[in-house]
Design an enzyme around this catalytic site. Sequence first.
Site, PDB file in Angstrom:
ATOM      1  N   LYS A 102     -37.008  43.353  26.063  1.00  0.00           N
ATOM      2  CA  LYS A 102     -38.138  44.157  25.685  1.00  0.00           C
ATOM      3  C   LYS A 102     -38.434  43.691  24.088  1.00  0.00           C
ATOM      4  O   LYS A 102     -39.798  43.397  23.887  1.00  0.00           O
ATOM      5  CB  LYS A 102     -37.966  45.642  25.355  1.00  0.00           C
ATOM      6  CG  LYS A 102     -37.465  46.072  26.874  1.00  0.00           C
ATOM      7  CD  LYS A 102     -36.739  47.562  26.534  1.00  0.00           C
ATOM      8  CE  LYS A 102     -35.978  48.126  27.691  1.00  0.00           C
ATOM      9  NZ  LYS A 102     -35.298  49.321  27.490  1.00  0.00           N
ATOM     10  N   HIS A 160     -22.302  46.257  37.385  1.00  0.00           N
ATOM     11  CA  HIS A 160     -23.216  46.087  36.081  1.00  0.00           C
ATOM     12  C   HIS A 160     -22.065  46.049  34.921  1.00  0.00           C
ATOM     13  O   HIS A 160     -22.633  46.022  33.546  1.00  0.00           O
ATOM     14  CB  HIS A 160     -23.820  47.467  35.770  1.00  0.00           C
ATOM     15  CG  HIS A 160     -25.279  47.537  36.501  1.00  0.00           C
ATOM     16  ND1 HIS A 160     -26.424  47.105  36.025  1.00  0.00           N
ATOM     17  CD2 HIS A 160     -25.469  47.837  37.575  1.00  0.00           C
ATOM     18  CE1 HIS A 160     -27.040  47.211  36.740  1.00  0.00           C
ATOM     19  NE2 HIS A 160     -26.750  47.769  38.018  1.00  0.00           N
ATOM     20  N   LYS A 164     -21.077  46.892  21.362  1.00  0.00           N
ATOM     21  CA  LYS A 164     -22.237  46.509  20.959  1.00  0.00           C
ATOM     22  C   LYS A 164     -22.227  46.273  19.453  1.00  0.00           C
ATOM     23  O   LYS A 164     -23.094  45.798  19.156  1.00  0.00           O
ATOM     24  CB  LYS A 164     -23.145  47.587  21.365  1.00  0.00           C
ATOM     25  CG  LYS A 164     -23.335  47.906  22.933  1.00  0.00           C
ATOM     26  CD  LYS A 164     -24.370  48.975  23.264  1.00  0.00           C
ATOM     27  CE  LYS A 164     -24.709  49.273  24.665  1.00  0.00           C
ATOM     28  NZ  LYS A 164     -25.500  48.186  25.309  1.00  0.00           N
ATOM     29  N   LYS A 216     -29.845  51.007  20.900  1.00  0.00           N
ATOM     30  CA  LYS A 216     -28.926  51.053  22.368  1.00  0.00           C
ATOM     31  C   LYS A 216     -28.083  52.157  22.057  1.00  0.00           C
ATOM     32  O   LYS A 216     -27.599  52.527  21.018  1.00  0.00           O
ATOM     33  CB  LYS A 216     -28.403  49.790  22.263  1.00  0.00           C
ATOM     34  CG  LYS A 216     -27.640  48.993  21.090  1.00  0.00           C
ATOM     35  CD  LYS A 216     -27.045  47.426  21.438  1.00  0.00           C
ATOM     36  CE  LYS A 216     -28.282  46.612  21.241  1.00  0.00           C
ATOM     37  NZ  LYS A 216     -28.495  46.057  22.634  1.00  0.00           N
ATOM     38  N   ARG A 217     -27.336  52.212  23.355  1.00  0.00           N
ATOM     39  CA  ARG A 217     -26.016  53.256  23.392  1.00  0.00           C
ATOM     40  C   ARG A 217     -25.044  52.596  22.101  1.00  0.00           C
ATOM     41  O   ARG A 217     -25.036  51.607  21.940  1.00  0.00           O
ATOM     42  CB  ARG A 217     -25.590  53.265  24.662  1.00  0.00           C
ATOM     43  CG  ARG A 217     -26.321  54.248  25.399  1.00  0.00           C
ATOM     44  CD  ARG A 217     -26.700  55.504  25.394  1.00  0.00           C
ATOM     45  NE  ARG A 217     -25.477  56.422  25.046  1.00  0.00           N
ATOM     46  CZ  ARG A 217     -25.047  57.186  25.945  1.00  0.00           C
ATOM     47  NH1 ARG A 217     -25.978  57.397  27.181  1.00  0.00           N
ATOM     48  NH2 ARG A 217     -24.062  57.929  25.908  1.00  0.00           N
ATOM     49  N   THR A 251     -30.989  44.621  28.380  1.00  0.00           N
ATOM     50  CA  THR A 251     -32.479  44.624  28.516  1.00  0.00           C
ATOM     51  C   THR A 251     -33.076  44.822  27.346  1.00  0.00           C
ATOM     52  O   THR A 251     -34.527  44.707  27.459  1.00  0.00           O
ATOM     53  CB  THR A 251     -32.813  45.731  29.867  1.00  0.00           C
ATOM     54  OG1 THR A 251     -32.548  46.847  29.412  1.00  0.00           O
ATOM     55  CG2 THR A 251     -32.315  45.134  31.197  1.00  0.00           C
TER      56      THR A 251
HETATM   57  C1  LIG Z   1     -33.926  49.245  27.364  1.00  0.00           C
HETATM   58  C2  LIG Z   1     -33.352  50.506  26.871  1.00  0.00           C
HETATM   59  C3  LIG Z   1     -31.831  50.532  26.885  1.00  0.00           C
HETATM   60  C4  LIG Z   1     -30.994  49.389  27.201  1.00  0.00           C
HETATM   61  O1  LIG Z   1     -30.758  48.544  25.924  1.00  0.00           O
HETATM   62  P1  LIG Z   1     -29.791  47.552  25.662  1.00  0.00           P
HETATM   63  O2  LIG Z   1     -29.889  47.064  24.362  1.00  0.00           O
HETATM   64  O3  LIG Z   1     -29.594  46.684  26.736  1.00  0.00           O
HETATM   65  O4  LIG Z   1     -28.346  48.297  25.746  1.00  0.00           O
HETATM   66  C5  LIG Z   1     -31.019  51.925  26.655  1.00  0.00           C
HETATM   67  N1  LIG Z   1     -31.937  52.672  26.491  1.00  0.00           N
HETATM   68  C6  LIG Z   1     -33.400  52.936  26.501  1.00  0.00           C
HETATM   69  C7  LIG Z   1     -34.008  54.339  25.886  1.00  0.00           C
HETATM   70  C8  LIG Z   1     -33.746  51.745  26.945  1.00  0.00           C
HETATM   71  O5  LIG Z   1     -35.235  51.779  26.626  1.00  0.00           O
END
Ligand SMILES: *Cc1c(COP(=O)(O)O)cnc(C)c1O
Length: 830
Positions: free
Chosen positions: A682, A379, A576, A570-571, A678
């Site tokens: 979304k 990953h 990022k 995101k984190r 991911t």
């Molecule tokens: C989808 C999701 C992530 C992943 O987000 P990235 O932008 O791909 O890092 C992290 N936390 C939550 C709560 C999510 O729903």
Amino acid sequence: MAKQADAQADKYAATDAGHTGERLPPCEPCEALAATLNRHLRAGLCRDERRVEDLFQALALSVKEQLLDDWRATRNADNDYGRRQVAYLSLEFLMGRTLGNALLNLDLTDEARRCLTEHAVALETVEEAEHDAGLGNGGLGRLAACFLDSCASMDLAVTGYGIRYEYGMFAQKIVDGFQIERPDRWLKDGNPWEVRQAQRALTVPFFGHTESYVDRNGRRHMQWVGTQDVLAVPHDMPVPGYRNGRINTLRLWKAEATDDFDLEEFNQGDYAEAVARKNLAEQITMVLYPNDASENGKELRLRQQYFLSSASLQDLLRRYVRRFGEDFSHFARHNVVQLNDTHPAIAVPELMRLLMDVYCLEWDQAWEITCHTMAYTNHTLLPEALERWSVRTLGHILPRIMEIIFEINARYLDSVAHHWPGDGHKLAAMSIIEEGPEPQVRMAYLAIVASFSVNGVAALHTRLLKDGLFRDFYALWPERFNNKTNGVTPRRWLAHCNPRLAALLDSRLGSGWKSDLSLLSGLNAFCGDRDFIHAWREVKQANKQALAELVSRECQVQFDTAMLFDVQVKRIHEYKRQLLNILHVIHLYQKILAGDTEHMVPRCVLIGGKAAPGYAMAKLIIKLAGNVAHMVNSDPLVTPWLRFAFLPNYNVSAMERICPGTDLSEQISTAGKEASGTGNMKFMMNGALTIGTLDGANIEMMEEVGEDNFFLFGLSADEVAATKRDYRPQEFIQRSPALKAVLGLIKSGHFSLLEPGIFEPLVQAIESPWDQWMLAADFDAYCQAQHRANELYRNPERWAACSIRNTAASGRFSSDVTIANYRDEIWKGA
Ligand SMILES: *Cc1c(COP(=O)(O)O)cnc(C)c1O
């Protein structure tokens, strides 16, 4: 109605309590749900008033009751091994809430709604009373949760194996702009979904030492003795497929003390101390480590990894033996173990141990089975996330496992020496044991050596694995490497979280898209349809209103739905580049203050995410966001053009509200650093346009939707690598008046009047030639891409058409597609 329901409930209860072994009588779903709901409300309460929490508990228990028969039938069918069983091992499952998704998949949403009218509560209100199951950090854990939904919906026999953390991902509070971590006691009201299976508990050994002995036939064996054993108790969560009758299982292990702990101490009279020591065993599953994309070098973390791996493999072997006896020659044909990242790589030597020490197989046969059973998903390319355990620690906690790793390494290095004769450097570089003053076990190498499949999670990521990190392994075993681009489940991330859009899609495309997301391409026919565009914009407007209400409640900042909603959640991590986003906000702020607002589209910028508690730079980025937001939002000259908020405690439930209400999705990582992402998918599914770099799955998203419908900017991964060799951020800064001005304003103390100098480390990082994340190099290109977004948004119809094209092109990013590829190319026979 109530009387009829009671009669139903009594009948149901009698059958249930009678243990007749018969199937429960079929009944009208609504009656059954209403009846069980009322029964659970009565049984669960000894007072008259009922809170929404009580309604949630009762409804969840009722829904669980509805699926028990199918759950049992699924289990019984799978125990016949008609096809290959998949065990998905993951230290994280970021499930979020279960109720809404379960109702959707079981087709009970309307029934539940009707049942609740009797109690004068909206279903949505009851759903919000459920606590998120936050058993994961971010993308990796959420991927595991999306995969479970897809596997069940595609009728695959897949069991998720994880840890039942007492405390999941911490709750984030913001105090004076600083992140504060609060423990997440998600189980405090009980978990209505889980079924504790005490009778299926297993024991996992720790510590002790190894001895050899010779059996009656003169064969030498090893045994691991003097161990401290911990009980692994399964807690099963149902995973209903989408309207197909399959209920898969997420089996979460809880650590408990065995009953025969420290008899010695009991007998010496230290009774109370011996009982108190039980806590040590239970510590193993107490808390999720909150580090995303960096290793947790703590002993307790290693114990969690081994605990999960050992309990899960023992469970697989037990089931197999019950069906086939101790002939393991077909084990790999009937089982596959998918390792979600390197975290459970210790399962490799553990499977060897169980086969040899418990079931008396010879090394060669055990190795053959292991290598045909294990499959490994990588990953991350970040070196700080590659797990290594010191030989000393591993040998102390798991002495038998350490012996087996040495033996695996010795035999594997023979094959390396055969492939590269006389190349000592190759041997050292590829060894599972990294030599040095403190020798380390490279867990990723251990996983590769024993796996028949090694996959990355987006095309670029897999290419970088083959060319970089795992180049030597790719040369040795090219056939093992493959790509499986991540995906997200369209049930939770479109049908459930965006009911307005789902209804619009149903009206034009029918409802088939929920199990075949490629049907969304049918939307392309509507890109020029005025009525449809109008309806599309109304949906987005309503979703923006709902998001604005969340922001108002959580951030006390008023978002105006007429403005462009620009979101990055995101984190928080330097790679990022939330900092790049904040620099752009400051740039807009300066333009507004200078009166340079011609053709500027008013915008609301939202950032949210958690920082690892020990990650000082990430925490400082949160603080900067808060301080900038304060200056922006308190200036009445600025707020007509720009508003900025930091949303605390970003989690799955928050994302369900955020992605439907977003216009512009920020996916701006330094190219080559984000394995896939991911969140990007979304947002795309819900009609957001993306501003993004050529990183992870962004590349594939842009290929699907076309460059005209995507705001691309920045260095490519190869350009980042080339620039890194002689990076001179000062040259970029001197060439960019905008960046110079932004950094100047931060340095002037404008955002830290009462906290002089606190943002110095951020400015220094940007100006440093060692800045791996290359903010200065990408800043101007980013502002230009933001400007293109601004220009498109000035024409709402054209923006909406692009939005439609994004949703239309998102079908490939359904996790159903990803799982079909795992099934066909890795889990053959599943
Ligand atoms: C989808 C999701 C992530 C992943 O987000 P990235 O932008 O791909 O890092 C992290 N936390 C939550 C709560 C999510 O729903």
